[in-house]
Design a protein around this motif. Structure first.
Motif: not given
Length: 186
Positions: A9-13, A26-30, A81-85
Motif C-alpha cells: 500500500y505504501l509502495l503504491n502511495r 498487489l491490492w490482495y496480498m493479505l 481515508t484511503p488507508i482506513v477504508y
C-alpha cells in the motif's frame, strides 16, 4: 500477510502511484498470503478454526461494524481515508473468508439439507457466478431498492433469490448439454 499488504500500500502511495491499485494483484496480498497459508495446512484448518473461532468471529463482527460505515460513505461518494477504508476492507474480507471456510467444513461434516443444497448449488456455481451480475444490473434498472428499510430489505432478498435461483435453474436445465459445454465449459 498484513505487513506485506501495508508495505505494498505504501509502495503504491509513495512510488508506483497506480491509478486503480484495486485492479492489480498487489491490492490482495493479505487475502492471497492467508489463502496460501491455510491451503498449505488445510488438513489442520478445521481444528485450528474450532479453537480460534470464539475470538475470530467477534473480531469479524467488529471489523464489519467498522467497515460498513466506511463502505457506505465510499458508495455515496463521500470522502473516506484511503488507508482506513482499505485496511478495514482487507481485514473484513480476510476474516469473512476464514469464517466461510470454517462454516464449509462444519456443513461438510453434517448430513443436513443445507449440505445437500450447497452440494447441489456447487454443480451450477459457475453458471450462477457468470449469469447473476447481468440479472442484478437488469433488476437495478427496473426497480432500484428504495423506500423504508423493510422495503429495501425485502427487495434485496427478492433480488438475492432471483439472482441465485434463475441462474441455478438455468444451469441445472442445461447441465450435460452441448450448449452448457459451449457456454460454461461443462
Amino acid at each position: 500477510g498484513a505487513a506485506l499488504q501495508l508495505g505494498l500500500y505504501l509502495l503504491n502511495r509513495e512510488v508506483l502511484r497506480l491509478p486503480f491499485p484495486a485492479s492489480t494483484v498487489l491490492w490482495y496480498m493479505l487475502p492471497i498470503t492467508l489463502g496460501v497459508a491455510v491451503g498449505a495446512r488445510l488438513d489442520e484448518f478445521p481444528a485450528w478454526w474450532r479453537r480460534r473461532r470464539w475470538v475470530l468471529l467477534p473480531v469479524l463482527t467488529l471489523a464489519f461494524s467498522l467497515y460498513l460505515p466506511e463502505a457506505l460513505a465510499y458508495a455515496r461518494g463521500e470522502r473516506v481515508t484511503p488507508i482506513v477504508y482499505s485496511g478495514l476492507s482487507w481485514v473484513y474480507t480476510s476474516l469473512t473468508a476464514l469464517a466461510l471456510l470454517g462454516l464449509a467444513f462444519r456443513v461438510q461434516r453434517s448430513a443436513s439439507t443445507v449440505r445437500l443444497t450447497v452440494a447441489l448449488l456447487g454443480t451450477v456455481s459457475l453458471q450462477v457466478y457468470l449469469i447473476h451480475p447481468a440479472l442484478l444490473q437488469a433488476l437495478e434498472r427496473w426497480d432500484a431498492p428504495d423506500g423504508t428499510p423493510w422495503q429495501v430489505a425485502l427487495t434485496m432478498l427478492g433480488y438475492f433469490l432471483l439472482a441465485l435461483g434463475i441462474p441455478a435453474l438455468l444451469g441445472r436445465a442445461l447441465l450435460h448439454t452441448r450448449l452448457s459445454t459451449w457456454l460454461f465449459g461443462r
